[in-house]
Design a protein around this motif. Sequence first.
Motif, PDB file in Angstrom:
ATOM      1  N   GLU A 108      15.754  53.038 -14.690  1.00  0.00           N
ATOM      2  CA  GLU A 108      15.672  51.713 -14.073  1.00  0.00           C
ATOM      3  C   GLU A 108      17.065  51.084 -13.969  1.00  0.00           C
ATOM      4  O   GLU A 108      17.411  50.511 -12.928  1.00  0.00           O
ATOM      5  CB  GLU A 108      14.742  50.809 -14.881  1.00  0.00           C
ATOM      6  CG  GLU A 108      14.545  49.438 -14.262  1.00  0.00           C
ATOM      7  CD  GLU A 108      13.522  48.603 -14.999  1.00  0.00           C
ATOM      8  OE1 GLU A 108      12.998  47.654 -14.384  1.00  0.00           O
ATOM      9  OE2 GLU A 108      13.254  48.879 -16.196  1.00  0.00           O
ATOM     10  N   ASN A 109      17.870  51.218 -15.001  1.00  0.00           N
ATOM     11  CA  ASN A 109      19.225  50.649 -14.984  1.00  0.00           C
ATOM     12  C   ASN A 109      20.103  51.307 -13.928  1.00  0.00           C
ATOM     13  O   ASN A 109      20.931  50.632 -13.305  1.00  0.00           O
ATOM     14  CB  ASN A 109      19.885  50.753 -16.367  1.00  0.00           C
ATOM     15  CG  ASN A 109      19.234  49.830 -17.374  1.00  0.00           C
ATOM     16  OD1 ASN A 109      18.610  48.833 -17.024  1.00  0.00           O
ATOM     17  ND2 ASN A 109      19.366  50.174 -18.651  1.00  0.00           N
ATOM     18  N   ARG A 110      19.936  52.611 -13.739  1.00  0.00           N
ATOM     19  CA  ARG A 110      20.721  53.343 -12.736  1.00  0.00           C
ATOM     20  C   ARG A 110      20.131  53.199 -11.333  1.00  0.00           C
ATOM     21  O   ARG A 110      20.760  53.605 -10.357  1.00  0.00           O
ATOM     22  CB  ARG A 110      20.801  54.821 -13.116  1.00  0.00           C
ATOM     23  CG  ARG A 110      21.717  55.110 -14.281  1.00  0.00           C
ATOM     24  CD  ARG A 110      22.017  56.598 -14.433  1.00  0.00           C
ATOM     25  NE  ARG A 110      20.828  57.419 -14.623  1.00  0.00           N
ATOM     26  CZ  ARG A 110      20.267  57.685 -15.803  1.00  0.00           C
ATOM     27  NH1 ARG A 110      20.765  57.183 -16.900  1.00  0.00           N
ATOM     28  NH2 ARG A 110      19.205  58.450 -15.891  1.00  0.00           N
ATOM     29  N   GLU A 115      15.351  60.423  -9.652  1.00  0.00           N
ATOM     30  CA  GLU A 115      15.100  60.724 -11.061  1.00  0.00           C
ATOM     31  C   GLU A 115      13.758  60.128 -11.503  1.00  0.00           C
ATOM     32  O   GLU A 115      13.026  60.742 -12.281  1.00  0.00           O
ATOM     33  CB  GLU A 115      16.241  60.173 -11.919  1.00  0.00           C
ATOM     34  CG  GLU A 115      16.231  60.706 -13.323  1.00  0.00           C
ATOM     35  CD  GLU A 115      17.409  60.210 -14.162  1.00  0.00           C
ATOM     36  OE1 GLU A 115      17.338  60.436 -15.387  1.00  0.00           O
ATOM     37  OE2 GLU A 115      18.351  59.613 -13.628  1.00  0.00           O
ATOM     38  N   LEU A 116      13.437  58.948 -10.977  1.00  0.00           N
ATOM     39  CA  LEU A 116      12.156  58.323 -11.303  1.00  0.00           C
ATOM     40  C   LEU A 116      10.995  59.183 -10.808  1.00  0.00           C
ATOM     41  O   LEU A 116      10.014  59.387 -11.524  1.00  0.00           O
ATOM     42  CB  LEU A 116      12.062  56.917 -10.705  1.00  0.00           C
ATOM     43  CG  LEU A 116      10.767  56.164 -11.005  1.00  0.00           C
ATOM     44  CD1 LEU A 116      10.622  55.906 -12.502  1.00  0.00           C
ATOM     45  CD2 LEU A 116      10.723  54.855 -10.228  1.00  0.00           C
ATOM     46  N   GLU A 122       6.861  64.728 -14.183  1.00  0.00           N
ATOM     47  CA  GLU A 122       6.848  65.334 -15.518  1.00  0.00           C
ATOM     48  C   GLU A 122       5.755  64.694 -16.384  1.00  0.00           C
ATOM     49  O   GLU A 122       4.981  65.395 -17.049  1.00  0.00           O
ATOM     50  CB  GLU A 122       8.205  65.149 -16.193  1.00  0.00           C
ATOM     51  CG  GLU A 122       8.260  65.642 -17.619  1.00  0.00           C
ATOM     52  CD  GLU A 122       9.556  65.272 -18.332  1.00  0.00           C
ATOM     53  OE1 GLU A 122       9.556  65.346 -19.573  1.00  0.00           O
ATOM     54  OE2 GLU A 122      10.541  64.898 -17.671  1.00  0.00           O
ATOM     55  N   ILE A 123       5.674  63.379 -16.360  1.00  0.00           N
ATOM     56  CA  ILE A 123       4.673  62.676 -17.164  1.00  0.00           C
ATOM     57  C   ILE A 123       3.270  63.008 -16.662  1.00  0.00           C
ATOM     58  O   ILE A 123       2.343  63.180 -17.465  1.00  0.00           O
ATOM     59  CB  ILE A 123       4.935  61.150 -17.155  1.00  0.00           C
ATOM     60  CG1 ILE A 123       6.283  60.837 -17.809  1.00  0.00           C
ATOM     61  CG2 ILE A 123       3.801  60.389 -17.827  1.00  0.00           C
ATOM     62  CD1 ILE A 123       6.436  61.322 -19.244  1.00  0.00           C
ATOM     63  N   GLU A 164       5.144  52.915 -12.571  1.00  0.00           N
ATOM     64  CA  GLU A 164       4.783  52.278 -11.299  1.00  0.00           C
ATOM     65  C   GLU A 164       5.484  50.933 -11.133  1.00  0.00           C
ATOM     66  O   GLU A 164       5.949  50.598 -10.049  1.00  0.00           O
ATOM     67  CB  GLU A 164       3.268  52.095 -11.202  1.00  0.00           C
ATOM     68  CG  GLU A 164       2.519  53.385 -10.992  1.00  0.00           C
ATOM     69  CD  GLU A 164       1.014  53.208 -10.999  1.00  0.00           C
ATOM     70  OE1 GLU A 164       0.529  52.069 -10.816  1.00  0.00           O
ATOM     71  OE2 GLU A 164       0.314  54.221 -11.202  1.00  0.00           O
ATOM     72  N   ARG A 165       5.576  50.179 -12.234  1.00  0.00           N
ATOM     73  CA  ARG A 165       6.280  48.892 -12.174  1.00  0.00           C
ATOM     74  C   ARG A 165       7.748  49.094 -11.807  1.00  0.00           C
ATOM     75  O   ARG A 165       8.293  48.397 -10.946  1.00  0.00           O
ATOM     76  CB  ARG A 165       6.174  48.159 -13.512  1.00  0.00           C
ATOM     77  CG  ARG A 165       6.835  46.773 -13.488  1.00  0.00           C
ATOM     78  CD  ARG A 165       7.161  46.249 -14.863  1.00  0.00           C
ATOM     79  NE  ARG A 165       8.067  47.060 -15.654  1.00  0.00           N
ATOM     80  CZ  ARG A 165       9.396  47.113 -15.486  1.00  0.00           C
ATOM     81  NH1 ARG A 165       9.983  46.428 -14.534  1.00  0.00           N
ATOM     82  NH2 ARG A 165      10.138  47.884 -16.263  1.00  0.00           N
ATOM     83  N   VAL A 166       8.404  50.069 -12.439  1.00  0.00           N
ATOM     84  CA  VAL A 166       9.808  50.358 -12.147  1.00  0.00           C
ATOM     85  C   VAL A 166       9.955  50.806 -10.698  1.00  0.00           C
ATOM     86  O   VAL A 166      10.875  50.372  -9.996  1.00  0.00           O
ATOM     87  CB  VAL A 166      10.370  51.413 -13.128  1.00  0.00           C
ATOM     88  CG1 VAL A 166      11.742  51.903 -12.684  1.00  0.00           C
ATOM     89  CG2 VAL A 166      10.421  50.852 -14.543  1.00  0.00           C
ATOM     90  N   GLU A 167       9.027  51.635 -10.254  1.00  0.00           N
ATOM     91  CA  GLU A 167       9.062  52.112  -8.867  1.00  0.00           C
ATOM     92  C   GLU A 167       8.985  50.940  -7.886  1.00  0.00           C
ATOM     93  O   GLU A 167       9.752  50.873  -6.924  1.00  0.00           O
ATOM     94  CB  GLU A 167       7.905  53.081  -8.631  1.00  0.00           C
ATOM     95  CG  GLU A 167       7.908  53.718  -7.250  1.00  0.00           C
ATOM     96  CD  GLU A 167       6.783  54.727  -7.104  1.00  0.00           C
ATOM     97  OE1 GLU A 167       7.049  55.810  -6.582  1.00  0.00           O
ATOM     98  OE2 GLU A 167       5.653  54.419  -7.528  1.00  0.00           O
ATOM     99  N   GLU A 168       8.061  50.016  -8.140  1.00  0.00           N
ATOM    100  CA  GLU A 168       7.947  48.834  -7.282  1.00  0.00           C
ATOM    101  C   GLU A 168       9.227  48.006  -7.312  1.00  0.00           C
ATOM    102  O   GLU A 168       9.674  47.516  -6.277  1.00  0.00           O
ATOM    103  CB  GLU A 168       6.757  47.983  -7.714  1.00  0.00           C
ATOM    104  CG  GLU A 168       5.420  48.615  -7.386  1.00  0.00           C
ATOM    105  CD  GLU A 168       4.240  47.859  -7.975  1.00  0.00           C
ATOM    106  OE1 GLU A 168       4.429  46.735  -8.516  1.00  0.00           O
ATOM    107  OE2 GLU A 168       3.122  48.400  -7.916  1.00  0.00           O
TER     108      GLU A 168
END
Length: 173
Positions: A108-110, A115-116, A122-123, A164-168
């Motif tokens: 998220e920081n990058r 990578e996400l 993977e998850i 999903e939150r990070v993706e959004e």
Amino acid sequence: MNNPFALFDLPVAFQVDSALLNERYLALQKSLHPDNFSAASAQEQRLAIQKSAEINDALRILKDPITRADSIIAINTGETENPEEKSNNDIDFLMQQMEWRETLENIENRKDTDELTAFAQEINQIRHAILSELSTALDAQHWDIARAITDKLRFIKKLQAEIERVEETLLDF
């Protein structure tokens, strides 16, 4: 305790025939439709609404692998547990959780969407492997092991929601 499998006349098993479940759900809901009770007493109407809500709850339980497993364990042991009231003693898995959260935070920081995507895949693969472990434990009637595995699945579910939150968030940029 209500048995959601019995409500839909299904065997108590982790693997559920989704088409049959949906077919029986629609048939039950159709039989309880308010139009069928328009001439009925107020009490009969309330009972139909109550039964309809019970059917909706049972469907929700059977469609979610975590609640379905919890239900199977409770049916077979007579014991229900509140997952919020117990702690996970699997130190290795707790360490893995911290690593995954750190990985997600770094992604998220990058702001690295590639990578996400790879991390999410993977998850998801790990989730499928855990579901397979859970199915095996339930089939073998290893209830304590199955409980521990459902705890892992709960974490994975939360992690996937966080992904999903990070993706959004990343897609909003």
